[in-house]
Design an enzyme around this catalytic site. Structure first.
Site, mmCIF file in Angstrom:
data_model
loop_
_atom_site.group_PDB
_atom_site.id
_atom_site.type_symbol
_atom_site.label_atom_id
_atom_site.label_comp_id
_atom_site.label_asym_id
_atom_site.label_seq_id
_atom_site.Cartn_x
_atom_site.Cartn_y
_atom_site.Cartn_z
ATOM 1 N N ASN A 170 0.861 -1.189 0.000
ATOM 2 C CA ASN A 170 0.000 0.000 0.000
ATOM 3 C C ASN A 170 0.894 1.235 0.000
ATOM 4 O O ASN A 170 2.000 1.226 0.545
ATOM 5 C CB ASN A 170 -0.996 0.008 1.176
ATOM 6 C CG ASN A 170 -0.364 -0.123 2.546
ATOM 7 O OD1 ASN A 170 0.729 -0.640 2.691
ATOM 8 N ND2 ASN A 170 -1.073 0.335 3.570
ATOM 9 N N GLU A 192 0.447 5.222 0.790
ATOM 10 C CA GLU A 192 -0.463 6.272 1.276
ATOM 11 C C GLU A 192 -0.016 7.650 0.799
ATOM 12 O O GLU A 192 1.034 7.799 0.160
ATOM 13 C CB GLU A 192 -0.564 6.176 2.801
ATOM 14 C CG GLU A 192 -1.167 4.842 3.219
ATOM 15 C CD GLU A 192 -1.409 4.702 4.716
ATOM 16 O OE1 GLU A 192 -0.878 5.509 5.494
ATOM 17 O OE2 GLU A 192 -2.139 3.765 5.084
ATOM 18 N N CYS A 240 -4.287 0.875 -2.200
ATOM 19 C CA CYS A 240 -4.162 -0.420 -1.528
ATOM 20 C C CYS A 240 -3.096 -1.275 -2.219
ATOM 21 O O CYS A 240 -2.841 -1.108 -3.425
ATOM 22 C CB CYS A 240 -5.480 -1.179 -1.578
ATOM 23 S SG CYS A 240 -6.737 -0.555 -0.454
ATOM 24 N N GLU A 260 -3.344 -4.372 -3.061
ATOM 25 C CA GLU A 260 -3.931 -5.198 -4.121
ATOM 26 C C GLU A 260 -4.031 -4.412 -5.423
ATOM 27 O O GLU A 260 -3.780 -4.939 -6.519
ATOM 28 C CB GLU A 260 -5.337 -5.677 -3.725
ATOM 29 C CG GLU A 260 -5.361 -6.606 -2.519
ATOM 30 C CD GLU A 260 -5.504 -5.870 -1.193
ATOM 31 O OE1 GLU A 260 -5.030 -4.724 -1.082
ATOM 32 O OE2 GLU A 260 -6.091 -6.453 -0.269
ATOM 33 N N CYS A 265 -10.315 -4.939 0.952
ATOM 34 C CA CYS A 265 -11.460 -4.039 1.099
ATOM 35 C C CYS A 265 -12.456 -4.298 -0.046
ATOM 36 O O CYS A 265 -12.139 -4.995 -1.017
ATOM 37 C CB CYS A 265 -11.003 -2.577 1.099
ATOM 38 S SG CYS A 265 -10.505 -1.964 -0.522
ATOM 39 N N CYS A 306 -11.249 -3.385 -3.517
ATOM 40 C CA CYS A 306 -10.226 -4.296 -4.036
ATOM 41 C C CYS A 306 -10.816 -5.647 -4.418
ATOM 42 O O CYS A 306 -10.353 -6.286 -5.354
ATOM 43 C CB CYS A 306 -9.074 -4.442 -3.056
ATOM 44 S SG CYS A 306 -7.977 -3.007 -3.114
HETATM 45 N N1 THU Z 1 -5.166 -1.660 2.862
HETATM 46 C C1 THU Z 1 -4.638 -2.404 1.829
HETATM 47 O O1 THU Z 1 -3.643 -2.003 1.196
HETATM 48 N N2 THU Z 1 -5.243 -3.573 1.532
HETATM 49 C C2 THU Z 1 -6.235 -4.152 2.250
HETATM 50 O O2 THU Z 1 -6.620 -5.269 1.945
HETATM 51 C C3 THU Z 1 -6.819 -3.433 3.387
HETATM 52 C C4 THU Z 1 -6.320 -2.055 3.619
HETATM 53 C C5 THU Z 1 -4.477 -0.411 3.214
HETATM 54 C C6 THU Z 1 -5.166 0.875 2.879
HETATM 55 C C7 THU Z 1 -4.524 1.833 3.872
HETATM 56 O O3 THU Z 1 -3.283 2.274 3.357
HETATM 57 C C8 THU Z 1 -4.250 0.944 5.083
HETATM 58 O O4 THU Z 1 -4.270 -0.381 4.611
HETATM 59 C C9 THU Z 1 -5.265 1.112 6.209
HETATM 60 O O5 THU Z 1 -6.558 0.962 5.745
#
Ligand code: THU
Length: 142
Positions: free
Chosen positions: A50, A52, A61, A63, A94, A97
């Protein structure tokens, strides 16, 4: 090497790729690192963490990153996926995703949810996203 052992080795390789991506995550705001690794149907591995952003909604994310890497790398179909996240709960993809994965995977595609220590649970795409909408639902109306 027996078949099951071969499958274990391949899954271990996919887990290792997801874990490396997890370790490289850029998550200074949530402090929740995630790594995802895709095994494509043509046998390649694509991984991403991920990423940010100070403007929070612009973060992506793991994925989504792994899918972009797969498409950019020339593959089109997901055979298997591993997601690594720390914490006590399962780091299941999520909703957005799940839909992104749905575009490039069949209903039986295994999705393994892992912690840094190893795989914790395995699902199929159709259990995570039942009665989903995909390219076929457009029925040539695109
Ligand atoms: N996140 C992912 O990258 N994948 C997931 O399956 C769940 C959440 C990330 C998004 C954000 O950067 C952090 O996790 C917290 O939500």
């Amino acid at each position: 090497m027996p078949r099951a052992e071969l499958a274990d080795t391949a899954l271990r390789k996919l887990f290792d790729a997801a874990k490396l991506a997890f370790e490289r995550a850029y998550a200074p705001y949530s402090r929740f690192s995630v790594g995802a690794a895709i095994l494509s149907e043509d046998g390649r591995i694509y991984a991403a963490p991920n990423v940010e952003n100070a403007a929070y909604p612009a973060g992506t994310c793991a994925e989504a990153g792994a899918i972009s890497a797969m498409i950019g790398g020339g593959s089109r179909r997901i055979a298997e996926l591993v997601v690594v996240g720390a914490g006590e709960g399962l780091c299941t993809p999520c909703g957005a995703c799940r839909q992104r994965i749905r575009e490039f995977a069949g209903p039986e595609c295994p999705i393994h949810i892992a912690g840094p220590e190893g795989i914790r649970a395995s699902f199929t795409l159709s259990t995570l996203l039942p009665y989903s909408f995909g390219p076929e639902n457009l029925g040539g109306g695109a």
